[in-house]
Design an enzyme around this catalytic site. Structure first.
Site, short mmCIF file in Angstrom:
data_model
loop_
_atom_site.label_atom_id
_atom_site.label_comp_id
_atom_site.label_asym_id
_atom_site.label_seq_id
_atom_site.Cartn_x
_atom_site.Cartn_y
_atom_site.Cartn_z
N SER A 110 0.84 -1.19 0.00
CA SER A 110 0.00 0.00 0.00
C SER A 110 0.88 1.25 0.00
O SER A 110 1.72 1.40 -0.88
CB SER A 110 -0.96 -0.05 1.19
OG SER A 110 -1.94 0.96 1.11
N GLU A 152 -9.01 -3.62 -5.43
CA GLU A 152 -8.33 -2.63 -4.59
C GLU A 152 -9.27 -1.52 -4.08
O GLU A 152 -9.06 -0.98 -3.00
CB GLU A 152 -7.18 -1.98 -5.37
CG GLU A 152 -6.03 -2.91 -5.71
CD GLU A 152 -5.11 -3.18 -4.53
OE1 GLU A 152 -5.40 -2.70 -3.42
OE2 GLU A 152 -4.09 -3.87 -4.74
N HIS A 207 -8.22 -4.66 -0.83
CA HIS A 207 -6.93 -4.07 -0.48
C HIS A 207 -6.50 -4.56 0.90
O HIS A 207 -7.27 -4.52 1.84
CB HIS A 207 -7.07 -2.55 -0.49
CG HIS A 207 -5.79 -1.82 -0.22
ND1 HIS A 207 -4.80 -1.70 -1.15
CD2 HIS A 207 -5.34 -1.16 0.89
CE1 HIS A 207 -3.79 -0.99 -0.65
NE2 HIS A 207 -4.11 -0.65 0.59
#
Length: 548
Positions: free
Chosen positions: A234, A360, A470
Site C-alpha cells: 500500500s 483494490e 486491499h
C-alpha cells in the site's frame, strides 16, 4: 473470529510458544553498535532486536526537520520491545446498514490492525535475524515499509519472524528490518512555506535515513549491506516506488531490488497543492498570526497539533484515496511528478516485483454511497481526483467505467455486491486510478530495461461486498504462505522462482504475465495482464495529465 485475525493470532501464539519453551530457549542475543552492547530477544530459530532508535527524536525544534542521524551509540541498552508508532490519524469508518458481519470484521481488521500506541518520539528500527547469524554471515536483507495511507501504521503489527523462518526453511536465510516513519502532517506537511524551507516529504526522508542506518550497522547483525531489497504494501509500496525514482534513479547503494504489493509510483502534484491543509492546521493551532508559521508549528504543544491533524480528511472520508497527507513534488526528494520521472528514465536499474489485489477500490468506496447519478460522480472525480480535467475527459472515464454492476468491483461477481447504484463503479475507478493503472504504466515503461515480475491476488474473492480487497494479500505473505516463498527467494536470488512453487515468468509488453493467486484447489495460475485494457490505458493518460 475473523479468519485473518485467527490465523495471525495462531501464528503469534506459536512464536510466543517457541520463545518460552525450554526446547527453543537460548541466551539473549547481543550485538555491538559502535561502543554499545545492544541486547535483543531470543525467539526460537531467530533473534530479534526491537525498537532501536535510528535518528534523533523529531521533537522540539527537530519537529518538521529532516531526520538527524544518531551520532553514535555509546551507552548499552536493551532492544526487547517495539517502540511506539508515529502519530496516527484515526479513520472514521462509514459502515453502511445491512453490511454482512463477515464484511464488517474484514473492514475493521484491515483498518484497526494498523492502529497502535503512538508517540512523536518514534523513529526506531527492528531487526530479525537467524539465531546462528554472525557478523560474518553476509546474509541478504529485506527492509519492510508498512502501509496505512501515510496516516496510520507501525512496525509492531507485522511479525518479521514469519518471514525469516520461511527463509530459513527454504534454505535462503535472510535478515528482516522494519522501520517507523513520520505520518500525517508530522511527516507530510505540504505548502509553499514547507517547500521554501526544504523540509517536505519528511516521512520519505525518514525511510531513507533508516536505509542509511542499515548500510552502517546491518553487518553487525550478520547482514550484507550490498544485498538489500526494499519491500512494502500500500503506502509502503508507493514509497518503494518513489525510492526507485528519486535522486535521478540512483539508489546510492541503499538497495539492489524492490518488491511492491498494491503500489507503484503514483501521480503526485506539487507540494503547494497541500496549502489548504497547511493553512487549516496553522489556523487550528493558533499560528495564523505568526510571522513564521512553520516555526510556530514546531513550538505548539503536541496535543494541539495532533487534534488539528485529526480534523483533516482521512482515508475513509468522502474524498477517500485522494488523500490529504502524502508525498508531493518538493524539488528535493521529488523533482517532478513521479510518473513524469518514470517517462524521463529516472528509475533505479534494479529487478522488481509489483502486483495488486483484484478489488483494490472496494474498501475505500463506502464513503461515497450518496453518489447515485452520473452527474454526481463526474463532479466528484473532477473535484477530488482530476482537478483541471475538462468535462470531456471525465465523460470518457464514465464511458470506460460503465454503471452496470456486472462490470464493477468486486469483479466477476455479477449483480451481487452492489451496495448502491454507483458503488461497484466507483470501486473500479478508484482501484484502477490508484493501483492498477500506475502498476501497468510502470511495467510498460520498464519492459525490456530491467527484470520485472507482476502478480494479481484474487484470494478471498467470496468476501461479500469487498471481494479480493486491499490488504487481503498480507495474509498470504505474513501468514507464511506461497507469496512469502516467492518473496524470500527474490530477496536472496533476485528471482522469485524456486522448487515447489509454480514457475513465475517475467512481465514484458509482449508477454504481460501475471502470477495470479487463487482460492480453491488450484492456488496459482499464470494469466495475462490485459483486463480492462482500454479503460486502464485511458486512466494512465488521465493520471499523466491531471495530478492532485
Amino acid at each position: 473470529m475473523l479468519i485473518l485475525q485467527s490465523l495471525l493470532a495462531l501464528l503469534r501464539a506459536y512464536y510466543d510458544f517457541v520463545d518460552i519453551s525450554p526446547l527453543y530457549r537460548h541466551a539473549a542475543p547481543t550485538v555491538t553498535l559502535d561502543t554499545a552492547t545492544v541486547t535483543g530477544v531470543a525467539s526460537g530459530s531467530v533473534n530479534e532486536w526491537l525498537g532501536i532508535p535510528f535518528a534523533l527524536p523529531p521533537t522540539g525544534n527537530l519537529r518538521f526537520q529532516l531526520p538527524q542521524p544518531i551520532p553514535s551509540y555509546n551507552t548499552s541498552f536493551s532492544a526487547t520491545a517495539y517502540g511506539p508508532a508515529c502519530p496516527q490519524q484515526p479513520p472514521t469508518i462509514p459502515i453502511p446498514p445491512g453490511l454482512p458481519a463477515e464484511t464488517i470484521d474484514y473492514v475493521t481488521s484491515a483498518i484497526y490492525n494498523t492502529l497502535v500506541p503512538s508517540s512523536e518520539d518514534c523513529l526506531t528500527v527492528n531487526v530479525v535475524a537467524p539465531a546462528n547469524a554472525t557478523p560474518g554471515s553476509n546474509l541478504p536483507v529485506v527492509i519492510w515499509i508498512y502501509g496505512g495511507g501515510y496516516e496510520t501504521g507501525g512496525t509492531s503489527s507485522y511479525n518479521g519472524s514469519v518471514i525469516i523462518n520461511k527463509a530459513i526453511g527454504l534454505n535462503v536465510p535472510a535478515i528482516y528490518v522494519s522501520m517507523n516513519y513520520r505520518l500525517t502532517a508530522f511527516g507530510f506537511l505540504a505548502s509553499k512555506e514547507v517547500k521554501e524551507a526544504g523540509v517536505g516529504n519528511l516521512g520519505m526522508q525518514d525511510q531513507r535515513q533508516a536505509m542509511r542506518w542499515v548500510q552502517k550497522y546491518i553487518s553487525a547483525f550478520g547482514g550484507d549491506p550490498t544485498k538489500v531489497t526494499i519491500w512494502g504494501e500500500s503506502a509502503g509500496a508507493w514509497s518503494v516506488g518513489l525510492h526507485m525514482i528519486t535522486n535521478g534513479g540512483n539508489p546510492e547503494g541503499l538497495f539492489r531490488a524492490a518488491f511492491m504489493e498494491s503500489g507503484s509510483p503514483i501521480p503526485i502534484g506539487d507540494i503547494t497543492h497541500g496549502q489548504g491543509y497547511y493553512d487549516f492546521i496553522v489556523d487550528q493551532t493558533g499560528c495564523a498570526g505568526s510571522s513564521d508559521t512553520l516555526q510556530c508549528l514546531r513550538e505548539v504543544p503536541y496535543d494541539t497539533l495532533m487534534n488539528a491533524t485529526k480534523n483533516t480528511p482521512n482515508l475513509f472520508s468522502y474524498q477517500s484515496l485522494a488523500i490529504a497527507w502524502l508525498p508531493r513534488v518538493d524539488g528535493v526528494f521529488l523533482t517532478a511528478d513521479p510518473q513524469q520521472l518514470v517517462l524521463q528514465g529516472s528509475v533505479a536499474d534494479i529487478p522488481f516485483v509489483t502486483g495488486d489485489c483484484d478489488d483494490e477500490g472496494t474498501l475505500f468506496s463506502f464513503s461515497t454511497l450518496n453518489i447515485t447519478t452520473d452527474a454526481q460522480l463526474a463532479e466528484y472525480l473532477q473535484t477530488y481526483w482530476f482537478p483541471g480535467a475538462p468535462a470531456a475527459t471525465i465523460q470518457q472515464l464514465l464511458l470506460d467505467y460503465p454503471q452496470g454492476p456486472t462490470q464493477g468491483s468486486p469483479y466477476d461477481t455479477g449483480d451481487l455486491n452492489e451496495l448502491s447504484a454507483q458503488f461497484k463503479r466507483i470501486a473500479s475507478i478508484q482501484g484502477d486510478a490508484a493501483f492498477q493503472a500506475p502498476r501497468r504504466f510502470f511495467l510498460q515503461q520498464r519492459s525490456g530495461l530491467q527484470n520485472t515480475w507482476a502478480f494479481l491476488s484474487k484470494r478471498l474473492k467470496l468476501v461479500p461486498i469487498l471481494g479480493s480487497f486491499h490488504t487481503s494479500d498480507l495474509l498470504n505473505v505474513y501468514g507464511g504462505h506461497d507469496m512469502a516463498s516467492y518473496l524470500v527467494r527474490f530477496v536472496t536470488n533476485l528471482d522469485p522462482n524456486g522448487s515447489g512453487t509454480l514457475a513465475w515468468p517475467k512481465w514484458t509488453t509482449s508477454a504481460p504475465n501475471l502470477l495470479t493467486f487463487l482460492d480453491g484447489l488450484i492456488p496459482q495460475e499464470i494469466t495475462q495482464d490485459t483486463y480492462r485494457a482500454d479503460a486502464i490505458a485511458y486512466m494512465i493518460n488521465v493520471n499523466l495529465n491531471y495530478t492532485r
